[in-house]
Design an enzyme around this catalytic site. Structure first.
Site, PDB file in Angstrom:
ATOM      1  N   ASP A 137       0.849  -1.187   0.000  1.00  0.00           N
ATOM      2  CA  ASP A 137       0.000   0.000   0.000  1.00  0.00           C
ATOM      3  C   ASP A 137       0.888   1.241   0.000  1.00  0.00           C
ATOM      4  OD1 ASP A 137      -2.405   1.316  -0.064  1.00  0.00           O
ATOM      5  OD2 ASP A 137      -2.711   1.256   2.095  1.00  0.00           O
ATOM      6  N   HIS A 144      -3.871  13.863   0.551  1.00  0.00           N
ATOM      7  CA  HIS A 144      -4.107  12.992   1.708  1.00  0.00           C
ATOM      8  C   HIS A 144      -2.946  13.088   2.704  1.00  0.00           C
ATOM      9  CE1 HIS A 144      -5.129   9.542   4.173  1.00  0.00           C
ATOM     10  NE2 HIS A 144      -3.993   8.955   3.847  1.00  0.00           N
ATOM     11  N   GLU A 209     -10.747   3.882   3.511  1.00  0.00           N
ATOM     12  CA  GLU A 209      -9.821   4.673   2.698  1.00  0.00           C
ATOM     13  C   GLU A 209     -10.115   4.363   1.244  1.00  0.00           C
ATOM     14  OE1 GLU A 209      -5.722   4.168   4.016  1.00  0.00           O
ATOM     15  OE2 GLU A 209      -6.061   5.719   5.548  1.00  0.00           O
ATOM     16  N   GLU A 211      -9.206   3.944  -2.309  1.00  0.00           N
ATOM     17  CA  GLU A 211      -7.966   3.712  -3.035  1.00  0.00           C
ATOM     18  C   GLU A 211      -8.277   2.982  -4.330  1.00  0.00           C
ATOM     19  OE1 GLU A 211      -4.803   1.990  -0.763  1.00  0.00           O
ATOM     20  OE2 GLU A 211      -5.301   3.122   1.052  1.00  0.00           O
ATOM     21  N   ASP A 243      -9.261   0.329   1.836  1.00  0.00           N
ATOM     22  CA  ASP A 243      -8.247  -0.050   2.828  1.00  0.00           C
ATOM     23  C   ASP A 243      -8.777   0.321   4.217  1.00  0.00           C
ATOM     24  OD1 ASP A 243      -5.742  -0.808   3.876  1.00  0.00           O
ATOM     25  OD2 ASP A 243      -5.066   1.272   3.829  1.00  0.00           O
ATOM     26  N   ARG A 247      -8.460   3.614  13.239  1.00  0.00           N
ATOM     27  CA  ARG A 247      -7.544   4.728  13.536  1.00  0.00           C
ATOM     28  C   ARG A 247      -6.989   4.675  14.957  1.00  0.00           C
ATOM     29  NH1 ARG A 247      -6.358   6.198   8.499  1.00  0.00           N
ATOM     30  NH2 ARG A 247      -8.204   6.754   7.315  1.00  0.00           N
ATOM     31  N   GLN A 250      -4.395   1.849  15.130  1.00  0.00           N
ATOM     32  CA  GLN A 250      -3.228   2.283  14.363  1.00  0.00           C
ATOM     33  C   GLN A 250      -2.394   3.317  15.118  1.00  0.00           C
ATOM     34  OE1 GLN A 250      -4.251   3.639  10.403  1.00  0.00           O
ATOM     35  NE2 GLN A 250      -2.206   4.449  10.019  1.00  0.00           N
ATOM     36  N   LYS A 263      -4.851  -2.151  10.148  1.00  0.00           N
ATOM     37  CA  LYS A 263      -5.186  -2.348   8.737  1.00  0.00           C
ATOM     38  C   LYS A 263      -5.515  -3.797   8.397  1.00  0.00           C
ATOM     39  CE  LYS A 263      -3.778   1.807   7.153  1.00  0.00           C
ATOM     40  NZ  LYS A 263      -4.602   2.723   6.350  1.00  0.00           N
ATOM     41  N   THR A 267      -9.336  -5.718   3.896  1.00  0.00           N
ATOM     42  CA  THR A 267      -9.153  -4.806   2.768  1.00  0.00           C
ATOM     43  C   THR A 267     -10.093  -5.307   1.678  1.00  0.00           C
ATOM     44  OG1 THR A 267      -6.814  -4.562   3.351  1.00  0.00           O
ATOM     45  CG2 THR A 267      -7.467  -3.841   1.145  1.00  0.00           C
ATOM     46  N   GLU A 374     -10.396  12.513   7.192  1.00  0.00           N
ATOM     47  CA  GLU A 374     -10.249  13.823   6.557  1.00  0.00           C
ATOM     48  C   GLU A 374     -11.596  14.526   6.385  1.00  0.00           C
ATOM     49  OE1 GLU A 374      -7.853  11.361   3.682  1.00  0.00           O
ATOM     50  OE2 GLU A 374      -7.178  13.376   3.111  1.00  0.00           O
TER      51      GLU A 374
END
Lengths: 429, 429
Positions: A137, A144, A209, A211, A243, A247, A250, A263, A267, A374
């Site tokens: 990844d 971002h 996420e 992607e 993904d 949070r 992490q 993570k 996925t 975000e």
């Protein structure tokens, strides 16, 4: 260069709705089981049908001798086909495109063959299309990286010193890559409240996420990098990637060795792999890069692609996904070609079926941010949905639906969906 | 609990030299090709011989019905066997042990069968024994983490805040795991001198890391963690691991997402997988853990193992490897059981053949440090070799040889070697 398979004027005898993601110009590959207990095989999507390529193989409708000898479509994954290289990929694509044309009678006029070879997509089981050897990844959207850096380190130190010099990336977990439609279990793990010791709990800051990822084929031997000018030969096709990120898990685990259990619980990828060749009409130059990258990352044809992307969020109170993000693959600062050249510059070997994802694709505007982190700015600006519900992060029962397409002249090269519902954590009961 | 296969009094009819790593109490599994072009199959090492288990399968010498039905040893990897679980692993081990006993005539007295089933290890080609789905690398030696932290952040901040609470780890690259004997090409990549912009160059700070790793089987479904009390059921066996590291590439790339190209050019493992059952007599309690770990990491039988480890360095001027590090697997702060429980606590699925490595195993004394980074303290204290040569980091033509064994009463459970020579970088010419 454009070839006949992407010609906007191409027509097929198969019914293709006007807004379909799967016109004859697309022909994405997937792996499916036509009925319960059937052996998985490779197909392409056309309109609302899947064309069973193993049937075409059995009927010896492929002319290419390598395809006839190896029969890569009678497999439960795309890996054998990915290993064969672009020349064979193009030969297969040309045959499939030819057989689906409105003026080719082979399938069109043979009802028995059509019954054997076509299934409604809605009636088959779509499987993970690839045995993923390694999943990498990247972190290639400048917006971002800037957003996340600003949140955690302030605007002045938003980008780390290396970010503008190389495509930052990390090794992901291949085993937990799942196909669209499979539910995602909210993870449990170790989290650290600001005001107390770490504890074992369900993640409360579950995020998506947005992607895209590309699959590699044929790849390179260990110790022999892929030069930037050769990278396109090793990009088979693209999928949507969610993904999923916890949070809170992490944040506590990731210094100094990077994301891990935040993570590796899931996925999600879309089931249809869109060939790079189908995206050729949508190729464009990427953003200007300053400072100029080192030469091993320079000097190639345009390697960015204009692909519109959307994220829909569907809560239990909503009848359909509500679009909360609109972004574009072209927002990436580092291209797929640069990612692949960088990844192999140390001699790291790529194998057919390796997945390289982009990192969250955020654009410059607030509605183009590719994660809730975000979009809600760490939860400080909750989203309000049409139901009146608010969301800072993903709640149990929410469904996240990613989609995307390249907009052609009267047709779309679409990616279908990468969708999944979130189930309650085991440790939450 | 001990069983007959680890009995110190066991004897075999096969000649086993006194200092052999492979007495009848060991019986490590490997994959080999007996001659050029032969199909790879599974064998066990005994003395200086390899016993071809596919021959035993063909002669139907295994009594266990699952082994008879699935024939896991007639494969090019240990994965099918690893998938079968400890009960089958024990059944296989008991049969092999029985067939090799001094008082079992089946092989001993059948010269034709012996000729078919035994080959000198020196005459066969040993292959990578496992198809590694995912490779994870931990960071579980407190001494190593403290040394590295002290060098880069000072003694007061040596350990990151999370380190004593969870086994820190990261996803590694599976494709570049290679078997002992394969040469390692010095990597090229992006490095950043302190006084200038980044540049493309060969790594100058090439290092080894002394580690051990364990292979998983059968593993868990996605979303269903392995409880700490069940972890041993999923540990098949152990190998030596040299986690080659390019310190200069790593230093520039690794913030914030962790090690990537500084590691993914090569990871060397030993060819023989020593079953966990063979190490049972060498089990002991690990170091005291303070603070007490969270409950999901607590409450199991001792899960540390007393395995002596050595690193030898052979330069072109040396006739044999010179031992530069003596360490022990028991030095790990976080045990294999804790690593596996932590890795799956978020629901991450393990598949048969996944490799979980320990991280550099450094001990408390300066001669027990498991990397040149630590042994030479970032190159400030070069090693002097018997040839008079000095080394700060690995030079082209150097050969690194890792070995290790558990010392039993009159026998050794050995791991053989993880050895590789370093070749000059492509970009250095």
């Amino acid at each position: 260069m454009p070839d006949a398979t992407t010609d906007a004027a191409l027509r097929t005898f198969v019914e293709v709705p006007a807004d379909s993601h799967f016109p004859i110009q697309n022909l994405p590959y997937g792996v499916f089981a036509p009925y319960h207990g059937a052996a998985p095989r490779v197909g392409v999507a056309i309109g609302e049908q899947v064309l069973d390529l193993s049937v075409l193989e059995e009927k010896r409708l492929f002319e290419d001798r390598r395809l006839r000898a190896q029969r890569p479509f009678s497999h439960a994954s795309l890996n054998p086909f990915m290993a064969m290289g672009r020349e064979v990929w193009r030969a297969a694509r040309q045959t499939i495109s030819y057989l689906l044309r409105h003026d080719t009678p082979t399938l069109r006029d043979d009802e028995a063959l059509r019954r054997e070879a076509f299934h409604p997509i809605s009636a088959v089981r779509l499987l993970l299309p690839v045995e993923i050897g390694d999943y990498t990844d990247f972190y290639s959207s400048k917006e971002h990286a800037t957003n996340v850096g600003t949140m955690f380190r302030g605007a002045e130190n938003a980008l780390q010193p290396n970010w503008l010099h190389l495509p930052v990336g990390y090794h992901g977990r291949a085993s937990s890559v799942i196909v669209s439609g499979e539910a995602v279990r909210r993870p449990c793990g170790q989290v650290k409240p600001d005001d107390g010791p770490p504890r074992y709990a369900a993640s409360r800051l579950l995020d998506f996420e947005l992607e895209m990822g590309f699959f590699v084929g044929p790849g390179n031997p260990l110790g022999e990098p892929i030069a930037i000018g050769d990278t396109e030969k090793h990009i088979f096709g693209l999928v949507l990637v969610n993904d999923w990120s916890a949070r809170d898990i992490q944040k506590w685990e990731y210094v100094p060795l990077g994301p891990f259990l935040g993570k590796s619980f899931a996925t999600t990828i879309s089931p249809w792999v869109v060939p790079l060749d189908a995206l050729d009409p949508f190729r464009l130059a990427g953003p200007a890069q300053d400072p100029e990258p080192l030469s091993y990352l320079r000097g190639i044809a345009p390697c960015a692609y204009n692909v519109h992307l959307e994220v829909g969020l569907q809560t239990p109170q909503l009848e359909a996904p509500h679009v909360i993000c609109r972004s574009n693959l072209r927002n990436l600062y580092w291209s797929m070609c640069q990612q692949l050249a960088h990844h192999t510059v140390n001699g790291c070997n790529m194998r057919p079926g390796d997945l390289l994802a982009s990192g969250t694709i955020s654009g410059p505007t607030e509605d183009s941010y590719g994660s809730l982190l975000e979009l809600t700015w760490r939860g400080t600006k909750p989203l309000t949905l049409p139901s009146g519900e608010q969301r800072k992060f993903i709640e149990d029962g929410d469904r996240v639906v990613m989609t995307g397409w390249a907009e052609g002249d009267g047709y779309r090269i679409g990616f279908g969906e990468a969708a999944a519902e979130v189930l309650p954590a085991h440790c939450d009961s």
